[in-house]
Design a protein around this motif. Structure first.
Motif, PDB file in Angstrom:
ATOM      1  N   ASP A  91       0.806  -1.217   0.000  1.00  0.00           N
ATOM      2  CA  ASP A  91       0.000   0.000   0.000  1.00  0.00           C
ATOM      3  C   ASP A  91       0.840   1.270   0.000  1.00  0.00           C
ATOM      4  OD1 ASP A  91      -2.498  -1.009  -0.372  1.00  0.00           O
ATOM      5  OD2 ASP A  91      -3.179  -0.714   1.686  1.00  0.00           O
ATOM      6  N   HIS A 138      -5.481  -0.990  -3.376  1.00  0.00           N
ATOM      7  CA  HIS A 138      -5.009  -0.334  -2.150  1.00  0.00           C
ATOM      8  C   HIS A 138      -6.026  -0.552  -1.032  1.00  0.00           C
ATOM      9  CE1 HIS A 138      -2.845   2.873   0.124  1.00  0.00           C
ATOM     10  NE2 HIS A 138      -4.061   3.121   0.613  1.00  0.00           N
ATOM     11  N   PHE A 185       0.590   0.206  -4.698  1.00  0.00           N
ATOM     12  CA  PHE A 185      -0.764   0.597  -5.089  1.00  0.00           C
ATOM     13  C   PHE A 185      -1.033   2.054  -4.753  1.00  0.00           C
ATOM     14  CE2 PHE A 185      -1.271  -4.018  -3.956  1.00  0.00           C
ATOM     15  CZ  PHE A 185      -1.225  -4.464  -5.264  1.00  0.00           C
ATOM     16  N   GLU A 241      -7.020   3.512  -5.010  1.00  0.00           N
ATOM     17  CA  GLU A 241      -7.234   2.396  -5.937  1.00  0.00           C
ATOM     18  C   GLU A 241      -7.928   1.249  -5.223  1.00  0.00           C
ATOM     19  OE1 GLU A 241      -3.644   0.873  -7.611  1.00  0.00           O
ATOM     20  OE2 GLU A 241      -3.519   2.416  -9.136  1.00  0.00           O
TER      21      GLU A 241
END
Length: 186
Positions: A40, A51, A44, A48
């Motif tokens: 995370d 995430h 990502f 998103e």
């Protein structure tokens, strides 16, 4: 470590060279959080879908770990390792003198770090979830708080990893490997 000779049987009994400390739930929690936070923070994008899902997985792992801290194995239970302030301060003083005792589970400093990280994980999970709600969608102040908590996790996790490496060297045992295998030196 010398073997012990039993008089009755004249059989040499060897003391175990390693002890099982970290059960599978503790280890799965640890590595889920490590991989989830790295994904995370560095893979990502915020907002998103992946995430968010990684965040949910980490939040679920945290809930399981907190429950396991109440009912789990000996070294997983909070009652086994959460130090009183006096124990923590004595440990820190002894550590600076190089006289601290070795712990099979978390030492008092490691326990405090774990509790801080778990609290921050809870906070980042709640703020991340709040950002998906209509009431907070697009809130820059909540996004800033969420990012500050995530950055704090990264900093404390870095300190935690460095301390694990330092203590591995000082105590001549691979603490990182013990979080993979579950075993520590006896």
């Amino acid at each position: 470590m010398l073997p012990t000779l039993h008089r009755e049987t004249d059989v040499v009994a060897r003391r175990p060279t390693r002890v099982f400390i970290w059960d599978p739930i503790v280890r799965l929690f640890h590595w889920t959080v490590v991989l989830g936070c790295l994904a995370d923070l560095f893979v990502f994008e915020e907002g998103e879908r992946l995430h968010r899902w990684v965040g949910y997985v980490v939040a679920i792992a945290l809930i399981v770990r907190v429950a396991w801290g109440v009912v789990g194995s000996k070294h997983a239970r909070f009652t086994n390792f959460v130090p009183r302030p006096s124990v923590f301060s004595r440990y820190i003083a002894a550590r600076f003198r190089g006289e601290e005792k070795r712990y099979f589970g978390h030492n008092p400093a490691g326990a405090v770090m774990m509790l801080l990280l778990m609290g921050l994980l809870a906070a980042v999970s709640v703020t991340g979830w709040m950002l998906t709600l209509d009431a907070f969608f697009g809130s820059e102040s909540l996004e800033d708080i969420h990012k500050a908590i995530a950055d704090s996790i990264l900093i404390l996790a870095g300190i935690h990893a460095c301390a694990a490496l330092l203590e591995s060297w000082r105590h001549r045992e691979n603490l990182i490997l013990s979080m993979v295998t579950g075993y520590k030196r006896a």
